[in-house]
Scaffold this active site. Sequence first.
Site, PDB file in Angstrom:
ATOM      1  N   ASP A 134       0.562  -1.267   0.063  1.00 37.11           N
ATOM      2  CA  ASP A 134       0.045   0.124   0.006  1.00 37.11           C
ATOM      3  C   ASP A 134       0.693   1.287  -0.073  1.00 37.11           C
ATOM      4  OD1 ASP A 134      -2.528   1.458  -0.097  1.00 37.11           O
ATOM      5  OD2 ASP A 134      -2.426   1.381   2.060  1.00 37.11           O
ATOM      6  N   SER A 152      -8.832  -5.119 -13.424  1.00 43.81           N
ATOM      7  CA  SER A 152      -8.894  -3.530 -12.763  1.00 43.81           C
ATOM      8  C   SER A 152     -10.287  -3.309 -13.085  1.00 43.81           C
ATOM      9  CB  SER A 152      -7.962  -2.751 -13.313  1.00 43.81           C
ATOM     10  OG  SER A 152      -8.018  -1.585 -12.609  1.00 43.81           O
ATOM     11  N   CYS A 188     -15.931  -6.443 -16.580  1.00 45.80           N
ATOM     12  CA  CYS A 188     -16.982  -5.437 -16.350  1.00 45.80           C
ATOM     13  C   CYS A 188     -17.743  -5.253 -17.594  1.00 45.80           C
ATOM     14  CB  CYS A 188     -16.361  -4.215 -15.951  1.00 45.80           C
ATOM     15  SG  CYS A 188     -15.396  -4.101 -14.577  1.00 45.80           S
ATOM     16  N   CYS A 214     -13.425  11.677  -3.702  1.00 39.96           N
ATOM     17  CA  CYS A 214     -13.683  10.405  -3.250  1.00 39.96           C
ATOM     18  C   CYS A 214     -14.062  10.451  -1.641  1.00 39.96           C
ATOM     19  CB  CYS A 214     -12.507   9.326  -3.533  1.00 39.96           C
ATOM     20  SG  CYS A 214     -12.819   7.620  -2.851  1.00 39.96           S
ATOM     21  N   CYS A 243     -19.052   1.687  -3.997  1.00 34.69           N
ATOM     22  CA  CYS A 243     -18.669   1.355  -5.196  1.00 34.69           C
ATOM     23  C   CYS A 243     -18.439  -0.134  -5.388  1.00 34.69           C
ATOM     24  CB  CYS A 243     -17.584   2.027  -6.005  1.00 34.69           C
ATOM     25  SG  CYS A 243     -15.793   1.783  -5.059  1.00 34.69           S
TER      26      CYS A 243
END
Length: 375
Positions: A134, A152, A188, A214, A243
Amino acid sequence: MTNAQLKEELIAYSKTIGIDKIGFASADPFLTLKERLRTQQQLGYQSGFEEEDIDLRTEPERLLPYAKTIISIALAYPAKLENPPKGVKGKRRGIFCRASWGEDYHRVLNDRLQKLETFIQKRVPNAKMASMVDTGALSDRAVAERAGIGWSGKNCAIITPEFGSYVYLGEMITTIALEPDIPIDDQCGSCNKCVDACPTDALIQGGQLDANKCIAFLTQTKEMIPERYRKKIGNRLYGCDTCQVVCPENKGKGEEYQPEFTPEPEKVKPELLPLLSISNREFKETYGNMAGSWRGKKPIQRNAIMALGHFREEGAVPQLQTMLMNDSRPVIRGTAAWSLGKIGTDDARETLQEVNESEEDPTVREEIQHALTMG
């Protein structure tokens, strides 16, 4: 031992130490990502939490000379809270996002990566490795995508066939050449549910995020939250799951996860009022092992104050009055003013009018004056 045998051993070993998925990618530069990051930078869509040097983020050899392979790992985390406590008038509650449930994932992933490093070092003593989670320079998502962990998604998360997007990611760069895995095709398709559902329109289009809009980013900042986002944040204390929740790929997922991430209901959905008076020591003792505590108590307190205004919780007025009059932090005073304005009792308005005469900070004074106009 051949490199092919080492890879098979690594895959088998990873399953014994609590790694839910492992993938292997080449350490070649991430050229497509480099262009995307430049565009993000030019458009001002970055949060400021990222590594600023785009070359470091996209060229693994800058992080580890003679890098050949990047090993990507994924650990699943839960999506459902068993027996969640219910907020009621007088005892309203906030919520930490799922990625902050259980033990801080940085510690857990670093533990797994360290075990992998030790395993490799015993078999290939001259191997060099560099692990990160991260906060490292590399993009966890780009590595995981190349390593076949998942694709992704339009919500800017890696979506795995097995666990949906409810996974934490980490990676290890190594000088050992291991056969790369095949990336997973994007699944997707025409689905746009995450983009349409984003409360603040932070998902500009599928796969492109304006981090400054965000909620996950906004809840971690330490400044005043812009007025236009306060209502949308609601009772979120840290992060946002919208989301992920609306993603069809996550339906039925989130039931298999590593035990360290088992949530404590009272910690991930805490009462709001006690957060207003919590000491630094109490905050660290209670929330210090959660990922959502990394910015300290100030953002969590500010978000709790906003949530109480969101609920128009009249029982919070005395504490909010005290914070407005006595807290040394302008952001906390300003947010308390806004919340008092939202609650709107006569007592709250009297305090706002009284403090309006003495408040010296211009931003706080502006918030007080705005609060007095709320109906």
